[in-house]
Design a protein around this motif. Structure first.
Motif, PDB file in Angstrom:
ATOM      1  N   ASN A  46       0.806  -1.229   0.000  1.00 15.10           N
ATOM      2  CA  ASN A  46       0.000   0.000   0.000  1.00 15.10           C
ATOM      3  C   ASN A  46       0.837   1.277   0.000  1.00 15.10           C
ATOM      4  OD1 ASN A  46      -2.809  -0.968   0.029  1.00 15.10           O
ATOM      5  ND2 ASN A  46      -2.249  -1.900   1.987  1.00 15.10           N
ATOM      6  N   GLU A  47       2.152   1.128  -0.104  1.00 13.54           N
ATOM      7  CA  GLU A  47       3.031   2.304  -0.138  1.00 13.54           C
ATOM      8  C   GLU A  47       2.946   2.990  -1.500  1.00 13.54           C
ATOM      9  OE1 GLU A  47       4.913   3.595   2.395  1.00 13.54           O
ATOM     10  OE2 GLU A  47       3.821   2.121   3.614  1.00 13.54           O
ATOM     11  N   LYS A  48       2.852   4.315  -1.482  1.00 12.53           N
ATOM     12  CA  LYS A  48       2.806   5.076  -2.736  1.00 12.53           C
ATOM     13  C   LYS A  48       4.196   5.105  -3.379  1.00 12.53           C
ATOM     14  CE  LYS A  48      -0.944   8.124  -1.196  1.00 12.53           C
ATOM     15  NZ  LYS A  48      -1.341   9.515  -0.906  1.00 12.53           N
ATOM     16  N   LYS A  83      -7.156   3.819  -4.197  1.00  9.13           N
ATOM     17  CA  LYS A  83      -7.098   4.919  -3.230  1.00  9.13           C
ATOM     18  C   LYS A  83      -5.729   5.575  -3.129  1.00  9.13           C
ATOM     19  CE  LYS A  83     -10.791   2.872  -0.453  1.00  9.13           C
ATOM     20  NZ  LYS A  83     -11.191   2.341   0.880  1.00  9.13           N
ATOM     21  N   ASN A  84      -4.696   4.884  -3.536  1.00  8.37           N
ATOM     22  CA  ASN A  84      -3.339   5.428  -3.431  1.00  8.37           C
ATOM     23  C   ASN A  84      -2.744   5.713  -4.802  1.00  8.37           C
ATOM     24  OD1 ASN A  84      -3.004   5.327  -0.509  1.00  8.37           O
ATOM     25  ND2 ASN A  84      -3.009   3.104  -0.740  1.00  8.37           N
ATOM     26  N   SER A  87       0.338   2.335  -5.999  1.00 14.76           N
ATOM     27  CA  SER A  87       0.858   1.334  -5.059  1.00 14.76           C
ATOM     28  C   SER A  87       0.763  -0.035  -5.712  1.00 14.76           C
ATOM     29  CB  SER A  87       0.046   1.334  -3.764  1.00 14.76           C
ATOM     30  OG  SER A  87      -1.289   0.905  -4.012  1.00 14.76           O
ATOM     31  N   ASP A  93      -2.869  -1.126  -5.690  1.00 13.21           N
ATOM     32  CA  ASP A  93      -3.687  -0.478  -6.719  1.00 13.21           C
ATOM     33  C   ASP A  93      -3.338  -0.968  -8.120  1.00 13.21           C
ATOM     34  OD1 ASP A  93      -4.931   0.878  -4.730  1.00 13.21           O
ATOM     35  OD2 ASP A  93      -4.266   2.879  -5.318  1.00 13.21           O
TER      36      ASP A  93
END
Length: 351
Positions: free
Chosen positions: A128-130, A225-226, A243, A246
């Motif tokens: 989930n890290e951008k 969302k990211n 991410s 995503d």
């Protein structure tokens, strides 16, 4: 009175005809019994021979494995594509004695591996890290293109909005004509950046700016969302990031477009366009270096910039019907990472 002469008895009359017939019948019955016994003896003999051959064959079957050399790897057996079972390549199995250790040595900063059929996540790492995503962006550009154009639509090339220092260009010029199908081939196979700008410029609902807005609307609709898009090619620009999670969503949606899959499953393609002087064509080669190395791979997209590092989305389709998507972001060796996680995930799917 004179005695009557003794009557002469003929030879053929010395035997009783009734007894003779009974004797014949008895002989015939005896012969039938003899023939039946003979057939039974023959059948018993055949059965004994069959049982002997069967016993010897079974004995050889049981003993033979003890005389064969022990194989170091599990041998793969080819099955038709419709088979329930997956074919396992022997050079992949047991290459690592500890899959957990192999996974801990992945070079990618973000990873996700999942089954798109049911959403089961088989492995993830900072998913989930951008992060910068480079040309993985082009998957969204391809989706927006297919939702607004037909493959045989022909557009007039405009080089507006294309950065002067843009690398990886197909080389078309202002005023040239090119079909949407050829643009997608250039954009998805060899990842030419100018092709993404050219199709964005031709967007019928607001041109370049409208195209980028459509990319972000689609991301929002897919609940990415990211994620944010600021250009159609994936250049290192402010506001262009996503991410691994995503990108997993995006790739899962992308596989639903047969036009995309039919393009990314090819090692080479011919791209053609019209100029003022005539028709030009060039061969474009896939940036997917494992397209012929991992048997079940069907795409999907590569990416590589200074800030994004090496990125790769892999889509795998197995004979059993199982599917797998792998996403690696900011890796130093995206294809080695993909090979490790695909092998691990495939064995999990088989359990």
């Amino acid at each position: 009175m004179e005695k009557k002469e003794k009557e002469k008895i003929l030879p053929q009359e010395r035997y009783d005809k009734k007894l003779f017939k009974q004797a014949v019948k008895a002989a015939q019955a005896a012969k039938l019994v003899q023939e039946k016994q003979k057939r039974r003896r023959k059948a018993k003999k055949s059965l004994l021979i069959f049982l002997l051959i069967l016993t010897i064959s079974f004995g050889i079957y049981l003993v033979l494995p003890f005389f064969q050399p022990k194989q170091e790897y599990t041998v793969a057996i080819k099955h038709p594509k419709s088979s329930m079972y997956e074919e396992i390549q022997e050079h992949i199995l047991n290459e690592y004695s500890d899959d957990t250790l192999a996974l801990s040595n992945l070079q990618a900063e973000s990873v996700i591996v999942f089954n798109p059929l049911n959403g089961d996540i088989l492995f993830e790492k900072e998913s989930n890290e951008k992060r910068n995503i480079a040309s993985l962006t082009k998957l969204m550009s391809a989706i927006i293109t297919l939702e607004n154009f037909d493959l045989d639509d022909v557009i007039t090339v405009s080089l507006e909005n294309i950065p002067k220092d843009l690398y990886l260009q197909l080389g078309v010029k202002n005023g040239d004509s090119i079909s949407v199908e050829n643009i997608l081939k250039a954009m998805l196979v060899s990842s030419y950046n100018d092709s993404a700008y050219i199709i964005a410029n031709a967007y019928p609902y607001g041109g370049y700016e409208g195209f980028v807005k459509a990319m972000n609307r689609k991301a929002e609709m897919l609940r990415m969302k990211n994620t944010s898009f600021s250009n159609p090619a994936g250049l290192d620009r402010e506001g262009n990031y996503s991410s691994a999670f995503d990108m997993g969503i995006l790739s899962s949606v992308s596989r639903k477009y047969p036009e995309i899959l039919s393009i990314v499953d090819n090692e080479k393609e011919i791209v053609s366009w019209s100029t003022q002087t005539g028709l030009l064509s060039t061969e474009v080669v896939s940036t997917n270096k494992v397209i012929n190395e991992i048997k079940y791979i069907k795409g999907l997209k590569t990416g590589n910039t200074d800030l994004a590092g090496e990125c790769f989305i892999g889509y795998f389709l197995y004979p059993s019907g199982n599917e797998l998507i792998t996403v690696v972001l900011n890796s130093k060796d995206r294809f080695a990472d993909t090979t490790i996680i695909e092998r691990y995930a495939r064995q999990v799917l088989l359990k």
